[in-house]
Enzyme design. Structure first.
Site, short mmCIF file in Angstrom:
data_model
loop_
_atom_site.label_atom_id
_atom_site.label_comp_id
_atom_site.label_asym_id
_atom_site.label_seq_id
_atom_site.Cartn_x
_atom_site.Cartn_y
_atom_site.Cartn_z
CG ASN A 358 56.42 0.43 92.67
OD1 ASN A 358 57.01 1.51 92.62
ND2 ASN A 358 56.50 -0.46 91.71
CD GLU A 359 55.68 1.17 88.07
OE1 GLU A 359 55.54 0.02 87.63
OE2 GLU A 359 56.48 1.98 87.60
CG ASN A 413 57.89 4.45 89.99
OD1 ASN A 413 58.33 5.16 90.89
ND2 ASN A 413 57.45 3.22 90.18
CE1 TYR A 419 61.13 -0.38 79.68
CE2 TYR A 419 60.63 0.99 81.57
CZ TYR A 419 61.16 -0.16 81.04
OH TYR A 419 61.73 -1.08 81.87
CD1 TRP A 493 64.57 0.50 87.71
CD2 TRP A 493 64.06 0.79 89.87
NE1 TRP A 493 64.16 -0.71 88.21
CE2 TRP A 493 63.84 -0.56 89.53
CE3 TRP A 493 63.82 1.20 91.19
CZ2 TRP A 493 63.39 -1.50 90.45
CZ3 TRP A 493 63.37 0.27 92.09
CH2 TRP A 493 63.15 -1.07 91.71
CE LYS A 514 64.85 0.39 82.86
NZ LYS A 514 64.30 -0.99 82.93
C1 ADA Z 1 58.72 -0.35 87.12
C2 ADA Z 1 58.89 -0.99 88.47
C3 ADA Z 1 60.27 -1.40 88.80
C4 ADA Z 1 61.26 -1.55 87.65
C5 ADA Z 1 60.98 -0.70 86.43
C6 ADA Z 1 61.73 -1.06 85.15
O1 ADA Z 1 58.67 0.98 87.09
O2 ADA Z 1 58.43 -0.22 89.54
O3 ADA Z 1 60.18 -2.51 89.61
O4 ADA Z 1 61.69 -2.79 87.42
O5 ADA Z 1 59.61 -0.76 86.13
O6 ADA Z 1 62.94 -1.20 85.15
O7 ADA Z 1 61.07 -1.16 84.14
#
Ligand code: ADA
Length: 715
Positions: A358-359, A413, A419, A493, A514
């Protein structure tokens, strides 16, 4: 025959010299890991307990200890385990030397360079947070208890009814034989075979997601001559899943769009120390919102949770915490966590893919990183030939990146509208991706916006943390996802707010807001209903902003969310009916001083809320004074708060290139620089100075990225 004895009760827990009695599951960060303190305790603690000598061979089984642990019996080291999310066992037969023995478990959740995850946007709650068992009376010949914490029984069912079985047997000798039996959901024996790897079920009843999650049970019995010496069982299902870059996902040959939510395994006040009741409650809420798929981010979750998903019919994305900060030093641990995840969960029909990162390009890409991801991908395929691999990429990773051609399917993502400006950035990006990678089956693996209960506005905007903005944000994404037919799925998310100790924003410390549902699972936010309107068939009507009960006197606009085709809104003498889909807007609703009864009616559903008409806009509905309104991703350091213990652009090139991690990442071009005589000249110059040189054209985003990267590397 083996016996399981739970030893969850009555442990002595010691943290920094202070002792208390606890029962498992337990964590020491349930409060400080959720914002009760500015930071949370990351270090060592011990758990001790007296255990009795057992009959026969004996194993100690841990279902999850975060993050590293070492086990001792009567002062002798039994073994250690690295990784906070998988199960593991140790044979303790020879250690249980006395009738009563002193068991010590040293647990450590401090940042460990060789263990994933080291840093990420969630709290790494320390503790023995899942069950512990003694497995006793194990015979010499048994299904292996040393095969990566698995059941030692691997089942690969085929759509034609063939079932391939592999079991791992310890203490094998002449006279040992196995009997495999398959039972249907009513307990009727439908196939059996001795010592063979292939069984056959006539006309198999398929496991068909939420519609019909039909399960079979495979029982393996081990005999020594004619004596039964061991037995294990596992449920499984017949199903086939396929992905196509243009047409999306197919379950058992039928098209299905994966409507997903992500889930972290923590809860307000409890941390990660959950019981089956919390797991069940989460799944009931996920069922209510109308999802058919869950991304269990960012690590292996409790076995019971995957089992409940099998029973309820959810399609699950399971993954390892290879996240955020790539380091070659963690590769051995990444491989072992992936092996544990797959071996321990291979028989769950709900799991449709293995997520391997992930990322991971947060700090940039490099040939070493690509090789490491490829190695993980290959391992997943060797361990399980039946499931596709997947990954979740960060927006900054360009669509044409070679990393997008490693796994079988993948996701991105994106936080356009949170953001990054603006929400419609997602529409453009999807087009660009399709052009760059027409053959890659893609989903949205994350997208979301924060909403803190209590903030409302008539003009909700990006960054105000209001429920109204979150709801509109998701309305936009839902429309885009629905109209982008080639996307195989999407994962909000997040389904629930979750603990993230490093955060302090929107007036809330220690939490990522979130979620569609609050951290305590008590309040469904407006965005929850937005999903329900798009996804669920269970009819309902919901007045958006129902907790925004103090409204300014005058003519106000109301939005009603429903999955019915028509909604009527009544308020005093006002009555209007609107036809449409999902969101119904009512303008000029008269709000007078005092109580206003507003009723929304759709089919047989009705909701009434009393709104109080007030002069002016109550201050309590906005972020409190002093609360950070700065929406920034969690890994972006505020320029005014550069952590001096970590590298930054304020450091000299020499200092930065001295660091092993940096050298590992930038071995190519920078490698040549390091060994060239030029190095002497540039070493004393601050990186910031170089980045600001006009003629090398580095824009502010790139400078910010460099800063983010360096601030994750300890000096
Ligand atoms: C990232 C990450 C997540 C999550 C998100 C966020 O994309 O993969 O774990 O927390 O950021 O809410 O900023």
């Amino acid at each position: 025959m083996r016996k399981y004895i739970s030893i969850n009760e009555g442990w002595t827990f010691e943290k920094k010299g202070e002792k208390s009695t606890v029962n498992l599951p337990h964590t020491w960060n349930n409060l400080d890991g959720q914002g009760s303190e500015p930071t949370y305790y990351r270090g060592k603690c011990t758990y001790t307990k007296i255990i009795e000598r057992q009959k026969g061979k004996t194993w100690l089984e841990f279902k999850g200890v975060n993050a590293a642990c070492t086990v001792y019996i009567n002062g002798n080291k039994v073994g250690s385990h690295l990784g906070g999310y998988s199960a593991f066992r140790f044979e303790v037969t020879d250690f249980l030397s006395s009738p009563k023995n002193f068991l010590t478990v040293e647990v450590d959740n401090s940042p460990l360079r060789e263990v994933y995850p080291e840093t990420a946007d969630f709290t790494f709650y320390g503790g023995i947070y899942r069950d512990v068992n003694l497995i006793t009376e194990v015979e010499k010949q048994h299904f292996s208890l040393d095969d990566c914490g698995s059941s030692a029984l691997y089942i690969t069912p085929k759509m034609n009814g063939d079932v391939f079985v592999k079991s791992v047997i310890s203490g094998y000798e002449t006279g040992v034989r196995v009997l495999y039996e398959i039972f249907d959901a009513d307990g009727k024996l439908v196939a059996s075979a001795g010592n063979r790897v292939r069984l056959h079920v006539e006309n198999p009843h398929l496991w068909n997601g939420l519609e019909d999650p039909y399960l079979y049970t495979l029982r393996a019995t081990l005999f020594m001559e004619s004596r039964t010496v061991d037995r294990v069982e596992s449920r499984f299902g017949f199903r086939e899943i396929r992905f196509d870059a243009d047409k999306g996902c197919f379950l058992n040959g039928k098209h299905i769009k994966l409507k997903g939510v992500s889930r972290h395994q923590d809860r307000e006040g409890l941390g990660n120390a959950l019981t089956i009741n919390e797991h069940r409650e989460d799944l009931e809420l996920i069922r209510e919102v109308g999802a058919n798929s869950i991304r269990l981010a960012h690590y292996q979750q409790a076995e019971e949770f995957y089992s409940l998903c099998d029973e309820m019919g959810f399609l699950v994305w399971a993954e390892v915490p290879v996240i955020s900060r790539f380091s070659k030093k963690k590769q051995a641990n990444a491989l072992s966590q992936l092996e544990e995840l797959i071996k321990q969960n291979m028989n769950h029909p709900s799991i449709f893919c293995w997520g391997i990162e992930n990322e991971i390009t947060i700090q940039g890409a490099s040939p070493v990183l690509t090789d490491s991801i490829e190695e993980l991908n290959n391992l997943a395929h060797v361990l399980d030939v039946s499931r596709p691999t997947t990954c979740a990429q960060l927006t900054m990773c360009p669509p044409e990146s070679e990393l997008n051609n490693i796994t079988d399917i993948m996701g991105y993502n994106h936080y356009y509208g949170w953001y990054m400006k603006t929400v419609d950035g997602i529409d453009e990006w999807l087009k660009k991706f399709k052009e760059a990678q027409p053959k890659v089956p893609l989903c949205l693996s994350e997208y979301g916006a924060e909403a803190v209960i209590g903030y409302f506005s008539d003009n909700a905007v990006q960054g105000d943390y209001s429920e109204g903005y979150q709801s509109r944000f998701h309305e936009h994404y839902l429309n885009v996802i629905n109209s982008t037919e080639w996307l195989w799925g999407s994962y909000v998310w997040n389904m629930f707010d979750f603990g993230s100790s490093m955060r302090n924003e929107g007036g809330v410390r220690g939490r990522n807001n979130k979620g569609l549902v609050t951290f305590d699972r008590k309040i469904k936010k407006d965005a929850f209903y937005m999903y329900k309107a798009f996804w669920s068939e269970e009819k309902f009507v919901h007045i958006e902003g129902g907790r925004y009960t103090l409204r300014r006197i005058g003519k106000r606009t109301f939005r009603v969310i429903s999955n019915c085709p028509e909604v009527t809104l009544k308020c005093g003498r006002y009555k209007k009916t609107v036809a449409g889909e999902h969101v119904f807007t009512f303008e000029d609703v008269p709000i007078k001083e005092g109580n206003n009864k507003v009723t929304a009616v759709a089919g047989d559903c009705e909701e009434t809320i009393i709104f109080e008409g007030v002069e002016g806009y109550p201050a309590s509905y906005s972020l409190p004074d002093g609360a950070s309104t700065m929406v920034r991703n969690w890994f972006v350091p505020k320029s005014e708060s550069i952590n001096p213990e970590y590298l930054s652009t304020e450091d000299t090139i020499g200092e930065i290139l001295k660091n092993d991690d940096v050298r590992g990442m930038v071995s190519g071009v920078a490698g040549k620089l390091i060994s060239s005589p030029l190095m002497k000249l540039v070493a004393p110059i601050k990186l910031k100075t170089v980045l600001n040189l006009k003629f090398i054209h580095i824009n502010n985003d790139m400078k910010e990225l460099a800063q983010q990267f360096l601030q994750t590397i300890k000096k």
